[in-house]
Design a protein around this motif. Structure first.
Motif, mmCIF file in Angstrom:
data_model
loop_
_atom_site.group_PDB
_atom_site.id
_atom_site.type_symbol
_atom_site.label_atom_id
_atom_site.label_comp_id
_atom_site.label_asym_id
_atom_site.label_seq_id
_atom_site.Cartn_x
_atom_site.Cartn_y
_atom_site.Cartn_z
ATOM 1 N N GLU A 1 -67.069 67.212 20.420
ATOM 2 C CA GLU A 1 -68.499 67.393 20.678
ATOM 3 C C GLU A 1 -69.167 66.058 21.028
ATOM 4 N N GLU A 2 -68.781 64.996 20.308
ATOM 5 C CA GLU A 2 -69.368 63.673 20.571
ATOM 6 C C GLU A 2 -68.939 63.138 21.945
ATOM 7 N N LYS B 1 -61.476 73.816 12.244
ATOM 8 C CA LYS B 1 -62.258 73.002 13.182
ATOM 9 C C LYS B 1 -61.388 71.978 13.908
ATOM 10 N N ILE C 1 -63.351 61.114 9.689
ATOM 11 C CA ILE C 1 -63.216 62.578 9.784
ATOM 12 C C ILE C 1 -61.953 62.984 9.046
ATOM 13 N N SER D 1 -60.511 66.874 16.398
ATOM 14 C CA SER D 1 -61.467 67.620 15.581
ATOM 15 C C SER D 1 -62.610 68.077 16.483
ATOM 16 N N HIS D 2 -63.285 69.167 16.075
ATOM 17 C CA HIS D 2 -64.436 69.650 16.844
ATOM 18 C C HIS D 2 -65.516 68.569 16.936
ATOM 19 N N THR D 3 -65.647 67.785 15.840
ATOM 20 C CA THR D 3 -66.663 66.724 15.809
ATOM 21 C C THR D 3 -66.424 65.704 16.917
ATOM 22 N N GLU E 1 -60.900 69.508 7.979
ATOM 23 C CA GLU E 1 -61.156 70.121 9.297
ATOM 24 C C GLU E 1 -60.166 71.258 9.576
#
Length: 820
Positions: free
Chosen positions: A494-495, A483, A473, A489-491, A478
């Protein structure tokens, strides 16, 4: 008869002592003896015994023998002689590793002062900054002192002549007191029946009439097959010692004293599982077994991806060794790896397994060590110090995670590398050594490719598990897209959310302790530094303190900048505490635990955390590199790395290798069962070749590039290196000493590459200023490193004879793992 004795002190010669007639049968090569040494009493090691001596002067007799059985034999002595010669230490300093701390007998020098008299003398001193004045002030403040304490207070080692002069005028008394050691054999009282069962039954009616408490004790003893510890008996029967004493007077029970083993119990446990070996595992076991059965030395490198079943290979090989009546040493790099691996070995071998590590009490370590000598244990597990377990019939040494830098001893002399020393111990014992890793060190893989080691491979995971998917990432992108939530990070967030919904587990790596790694002033830019070390202080939010991770100096968080007075203090950098704190904010319902040296300092705490993680009571584990190795949990499906660059930024020739190993290892914690794993690595430098090789899980590609860089720059495995370090609390003395030493060693420049003296990258640690000289020896010319060691050793002798800075501390590190 006479014996040669060496002491754990920094001089190389041995000393001759006579053996009194009454001790002759007890003195053997390999035992420790208590001897007079000057005006002191010391414990030393017997390395030879003779009928005669050529010495003319009066020879002192030894006073006592500490060991019933030898700690080492002549074969093992050769191993310790190699350690001493290779790492440039005395034989006694090398042998010190063979015994547990706290078991020696020695004289402790105490200084007892007339405090009022010393204070009067201090007041009469015209110059209060002299060494004598400083010493008198210290002696006036405390009645009893150790010499070492006084040396630290006055910041000078050579104070003995001053102390003797003060003793002559009656200001102090110098006492040499014999310390019998910090740890001894533990004994406890046990209770057993003194009469036959029938005789005891005949007395029961009478006892029942007079004392129901005594009756309860008798009934409990009738149920016991052997003597029971008195404290346990009292607890079981809810009784008192007076009831036992009364039964003893009646002749019904006897109280005896017996030795008690202090056994370390690992808090982590797991069920024994039945494992079907793969063909590749069987192939590895067969090849190593051939050498076990033929009693031959060979070095094997087991290159097995994470989750490929290396631990089960170790277990199967250990079975074969123990069936032959031999012994096994299993080294793990850190205590954090011992809970799981120890639990699995206990499941297979039960009471013949023991551990040796620093989280054990002194008594537990001492009893483990004695159990090894007495043949109670056949298999020992532990970090680097476990290599010196006093086995006499070694059949195999296993070094798990052989690449790990914690196998290197950096604190005390000799500064050995346990992996390299393990190979030599196996060689002296004619047994194989197995080095295992998913990310072998560059040196070990080079040795395997050069046919110095035999390469064995496990390229696939067991139980149909597949390697996790790895994604990078890019934090710069980002941030531009908005993000980011603080360090996440948003990623990644979210995971984590998705895994929690699926009741799956998550591991998050941030290889820095604390909350913020720096505190600085936004107005003047001043960073809060440790007063003793040239490093920034780290903020620990749970105690609201600043702490130095080198010397453990602690101070409160300042309310304003100490340089300009501004209150605009900023907290910069991310440690594990901050990651844990922010995860709690984003996922308030999740149970989160932190694993680092701060949170696991309490005995057994790591095992308890891992137990709860295995059972699903903890969903997210946040930690330093402690979470990157050895952990095997099938429900972990996501691993997140907060900052991949942490170790890449370190100015050291091994930083790329360490980063690749750390990220690959932590990635390997995910997807170790039928559930597919994913790894998300946050980075600001996604194009860096190390991260690209991690992304592709390409160890061989990483190795090929790294080995070329090492050859071009003249680093191991193409050269052997040594670092000379000089450190002193006086900056000028440190600089003078290193320049003196450089003058002595530079005469060897035609055979070695010697860098001029430079300030260490971390210039000051624990109040000591540090200077380095880096010395390289080309292996094509000096294959075994003898030229390197001879040059250093002879320069040390010359330095100690000629330098006016000979009191300055100078140390040698052969094959250092870091040059900072």
């Amino acid at each position: 008869m006479y014996c040669q004795v060496v002491f754990p002190l920094p001089f190389r010669n041995s000393f001759t002592y006579s053996i009194p007639k009454e001790l002759e049968e007890f003195v053997k090569i390999g035992v420790r003896v208590v001897t007079p040494f000057g005006k002191r009493i010391l414990t030393g090691f017997v390395i030879s015994i003779t009928q005669e001596t050529e010495l003319k002067e009066k020879i002192k007799p030894i006073q006592d023998v500490l060991d019933e059985k030898p700690i080492f034999d002549e074969k093992e002595l050769k191993f310790y002689e190699w350690i001493s010669e290779y790492y440039i230490s005395s034989l006694g300093e090398a042998l010190r590793n063979a015994v547990p701390y706290g078991s020696d007998v020695e004289t402790k020098r105490k200084i007892v002062s007339e405090t009022n008299f010393c204070f009067d003398l201090y007041n009469k001193e015209t110059n209060k900054k002299t060494l004598r004045a400083k010493l008198l002030l210290a002696l006036s403040e405390k009645e009893v002192n150790n010499v070492s304490t006084l040396q630290k207070i006055v910041k000078k080692k050579n104070i003995y002549s001053l102390l003797r002069s003060l003793e002559k005028i009656g200001a102090i008394s110098i006492l040499d007191l014999v310390d019998e050691g910090k740890v001894r054999i533990k004994k406890a009282k046990f209770v057993e029946l003194a009469k036959s069962i029938d005789e005891v039954y005949n007395t029961i009616p009478e006892i029942e009439k007079k004392s129901t408490k005594q009756l309860v004790i008798l009934l409990e003893l009738l149920n016991q097959k052997e003597a029971i510890q008195q404290s346990e008996l009292i607890k079981k029967t809810n009784n008192t010692i007076s009831s036992i004493n009364a039964l003893e007077k009646k002749g019904l029970v006897r109280v005896i004293e017996k030795e008690v083993d202090r056994v370390y119990h690992e808090t982590y446990t797991e069920e024994k599982s039945t494992i079907q070996l793969t063909e590749k595992q069987k192939n590895v076991i067969d090849k190593v077994s051939q050498k076990i059965e033929s009693n031959e030395f060979e070095s094997f490198l087991l290159f097995g991806v994470t989750g490929s079943g290396k631990t089960q290979v170790y277990i199967e090989l250990a079975k074969k060794v123990i069936e032959q009546g031999k012994e096994v040493i299993i080294l793990v790099p850190e205590i954090s790896l011992t809970p799981q691996i120890t639990s699995r070995f206990f499941n297979y071998f039960n009471e013949i397994v023991t551990v040796l590590h620093s989280k054990m009490s002194l008594g537990e370590r001492y009893d483990s060590w004695r159990g090894i000598i007495n043949g109670k244990y056949k298999l020992v597990i532990g970090p680097r110090s476990a290599l010196f377990a006093p086995f006499k019939n070694l059949g195999l040494i296993i070094v798990d995670e052989e690449h790990d830098q914690s196998y290197k001893q950096n604190e005390i002399v000799p500064k050995y590398h346990a992996r390299d020393a393990a190979i030599m111990r196996a060689k002296f014992n004619n047994c194989p050594v197995l080095l295992g890793s998913a990310t072998p060190s560059v040196e070990s893989m080079f040795n395997a490719k050069s046919n110095k080691y035999t390469l064995l491979e496990l390229p696939e995971r067991i139980d149909n598990a597949i390697l996790p998917q790895i994604k990078l990432i890019d934090l710069t992108i980002e941030k531009k897209k908005g993000k980011m939530e603080s360090v996440f990070s948003h990623t990644l967030l979210e995971e984590i959310k998705q895994r929690l919904l699926k009741k799956e587990n998550v591991i998050i790596l941030q290889n820095r302790r604390g909350f913020a790694t720096q505190v600085f002033c936004a107005d003047c830019g001043e960073v809060v530094m440790c007063p003793n070390c040239s490093v920034s202080m780290v903020h620990h939010i749970n105690k609201n303190i600043l702490q130095c991770h080198y010397c453990n100096y602690i101070q409160p968080v300042p309310k304003a900048c100490t340089t300009c007075g501004s209150i605009a203090l900023k907290f910069f950098g991310t440690g594990t505490q901050r990651v844990e704190d922010e995860l709690t904010y984003y996922f308030p319902e999740a149970k989160i635990e932190r694993v680092d040296s701060d949170s696991t300092s309490k005995k057994g705490s790591l095992g308890e955390i891992l137990n709860r993680f295995r059972k699903g009571e903890i969903q997210i584990l946040v930690g330093t590199q402690m979470v990157s190795k050895g952990l095997d949990f099938g429900n972990v499906t996501l691993v997140g790395v907060i900052s991949a660059e942490t170790s890449l930024w370190i100015p050291d020739f091994r930083s790329d290798e360490r980063t690749f190993q750390l990220l690959t290892q932590v990635a390997g914690r995910a997807g170790r069962s039928e559930k597919i794993g994913e790894v998300l690595i946050q980075t600001q430098n996604h194009k860096h070749f190390v991260l690209q090789k991690v992304l592709m899980n390409d160890y061989n590609g990483f190795y090929e590039k790294e080995i070329l860089l090492r050859e071009q720059n003249g680093y191991p495995p193409f050269t052997r290196i040594g670092i000379i370090e000089v450190k002193d609390e006086n900056e000028e003395h440190a600089r003078g000493a290193i320049n003196n030493f450089y003058e002595f060693i530079k005469k060897y420049q035609n055979r070695l590459t010697i860098t001029p003296p430079t300030e260490a990258i971390i210039y000051k640690i624990k109040g000591f200023y540090r200077w380095h000289i880096l010395i390289k020896s080309n292996k094509k010319i000096d294959a075994g490193g003898k030229t390197l060691r001879t040059a250093i050793f002879e320069s040390l002798i010359e330095f100690n004879q000629k330098s006016r800075f000979r009191d300055v501390k100078i140390s040698v590190d052969i094959d250092p793992q870091s040059i900072i």
